[in-house]
Design a protein around this motif. Structure first.
Motif, mmCIF file in Angstrom:
data_model
loop_
_atom_site.group_PDB
_atom_site.id
_atom_site.type_symbol
_atom_site.label_atom_id
_atom_site.label_comp_id
_atom_site.label_asym_id
_atom_site.label_seq_id
_atom_site.Cartn_x
_atom_site.Cartn_y
_atom_site.Cartn_z
ATOM 1 N N GLU A 166 -19.017 -135.010 93.833
ATOM 2 C CA GLU A 166 -17.936 -135.087 92.859
ATOM 3 C C GLU A 166 -16.973 -133.929 93.075
ATOM 4 O OE1 GLU A 166 -20.175 -137.415 89.266
ATOM 5 O OE2 GLU A 166 -19.748 -135.309 88.986
ATOM 6 N N ALA A 167 -15.903 -133.922 92.297
ATOM 7 C CA ALA A 167 -14.913 -132.851 92.374
ATOM 8 C C ALA A 167 -14.769 -132.223 91.003
ATOM 9 C CB ALA A 167 -13.573 -133.388 92.841
ATOM 10 N N GLU A 168 -14.439 -130.958 90.971
ATOM 11 C CA GLU A 168 -14.210 -130.255 89.711
ATOM 12 C C GLU A 168 -12.759 -129.805 89.674
ATOM 13 O OE1 GLU A 168 -17.049 -127.274 87.804
ATOM 14 O OE2 GLU A 168 -15.542 -125.997 88.764
ATOM 15 N N VAL A 169 -12.069 -130.179 88.607
ATOM 16 C CA VAL A 169 -10.670 -129.814 88.415
ATOM 17 C C VAL A 169 -10.576 -129.080 87.089
ATOM 18 C CG1 VAL A 169 -8.313 -130.661 88.168
ATOM 19 C CG2 VAL A 169 -9.922 -131.893 89.618
ATOM 20 N N ALA A 170 -10.049 -127.881 87.102
ATOM 21 C CA ALA A 170 -9.876 -127.107 85.876
ATOM 22 C C ALA A 170 -8.476 -127.339 85.338
ATOM 23 C CB ALA A 170 -10.100 -125.622 86.151
ATOM 24 N N MET A 184 6.971 -121.810 80.642
ATOM 25 C CA MET A 184 5.771 -122.588 80.494
ATOM 26 C C MET A 184 5.861 -123.930 81.202
ATOM 27 S SD MET A 184 3.194 -121.551 79.120
ATOM 28 C CE MET A 184 2.380 -120.464 78.059
ATOM 29 N N ASN A 185 7.006 -124.269 81.738
ATOM 30 C CA ASN A 185 7.154 -125.542 82.413
ATOM 31 C C ASN A 185 6.885 -125.444 83.907
ATOM 32 O OD1 ASN A 185 7.762 -126.898 80.087
ATOM 33 N ND2 ASN A 185 9.954 -126.541 80.278
ATOM 34 N N ASP A 186 6.380 -124.296 84.356
ATOM 35 C CA ASP A 186 6.053 -124.149 85.765
ATOM 36 C C ASP A 186 4.923 -125.096 86.125
ATOM 37 O OD1 ASP A 186 7.910 -122.123 85.890
ATOM 38 O OD2 ASP A 186 6.425 -120.528 85.643
ATOM 39 N N ARG A 187 5.150 -125.904 87.126
ATOM 40 C CA ARG A 187 4.122 -126.846 87.573
ATOM 41 C C ARG A 187 3.245 -126.155 88.609
ATOM 42 N NH1 ARG A 187 4.339 -132.006 85.114
ATOM 43 N NH2 ARG A 187 6.376 -132.154 84.210
ATOM 44 N N VAL A 188 1.969 -126.080 88.302
ATOM 45 C CA VAL A 188 1.012 -125.461 89.206
ATOM 46 C C VAL A 188 -0.094 -126.473 89.460
ATOM 47 C CG1 VAL A 188 -0.633 -123.579 89.493
ATOM 48 C CG2 VAL A 188 1.518 -123.172 88.289
ATOM 49 N N THR A 189 -0.433 -126.681 90.711
ATOM 50 C CA THR A 189 -1.521 -127.587 91.037
ATOM 51 C C THR A 189 -2.832 -126.904 90.676
ATOM 52 O OG1 THR A 189 -0.240 -128.481 92.867
ATOM 53 C CG2 THR A 189 -2.609 -128.906 92.886
ATOM 54 N N PRO A 190 -3.646 -127.551 89.816
ATOM 55 C CA PRO A 190 -4.904 -126.916 89.431
ATOM 56 C C PRO A 190 -5.861 -126.854 90.621
ATOM 57 C CG PRO A 190 -4.776 -129.132 88.525
ATOM 58 C CD PRO A 190 -3.462 -128.840 89.180
ATOM 59 N N PRO A 191 -6.702 -125.823 90.645
ATOM 60 C CA PRO A 191 -7.662 -125.734 91.745
ATOM 61 C C PRO A 191 -8.672 -126.881 91.666
ATOM 62 C CG PRO A 191 -8.039 -124.002 90.118
ATOM 63 C CD PRO A 191 -6.804 -124.735 89.710
#
Length: 107
Positions: free
Chosen positions: A16-20, A1-8
């Motif tokens: 504006e920008a949308e970050v999930a 669960m500690n995997d760092r993933v850049t959110p889309p």
């Protein structure tokens, strides 16, 4: 669960920008967001989702220290609010109810 993933991140037509993102929050914070959503819904005179309440809260708060112009010193970190207190230990199933009771003043 500690995997760092850049959110889309998606660019929106309004500039504006949308970050999930996925957040793990204590039940007290979720209950407070629900209250924020209720207040925002009254103000906007329409139903409001928790996503909208979070977005509104982020927009209305001070900018983050790392987002300030170069040369400007970040503000000192404030102590936690007196209204946020730790909950005494209870079974996990009781925590949501306890958080809501505490916020509503019925605990």
């Amino acid at each position: 669960m500690n995997d760092r993933v850049t959110p889309p991140i998606h660019a929106l037509p309004d500039g504006e920008a949308e970050v999930a993102v996925v957040l793990r929050l204590p039940w007290e914070d979720v209950a407070r967001l629900g209250q924020d959503a209720g207040r925002l819904a009254l103000q906007m005179q329409r139903p409001v989702t928790l996503d909208e309440a979070v977005s509104h809260r982020l927009r209305s708060s001070r900018p983050a220290a790392h987002a300030k112009p170069a040369g400007e010193q970040p503000a000192a970190v404030a102590a936690p609010s007196a209204s946020v207190s730790s909950l005494p230990p209870r079974p996990a199933a009781d925590q949501p109810r306890q958080a809501i009771e505490r916020i509503n003043g019925s605990a």
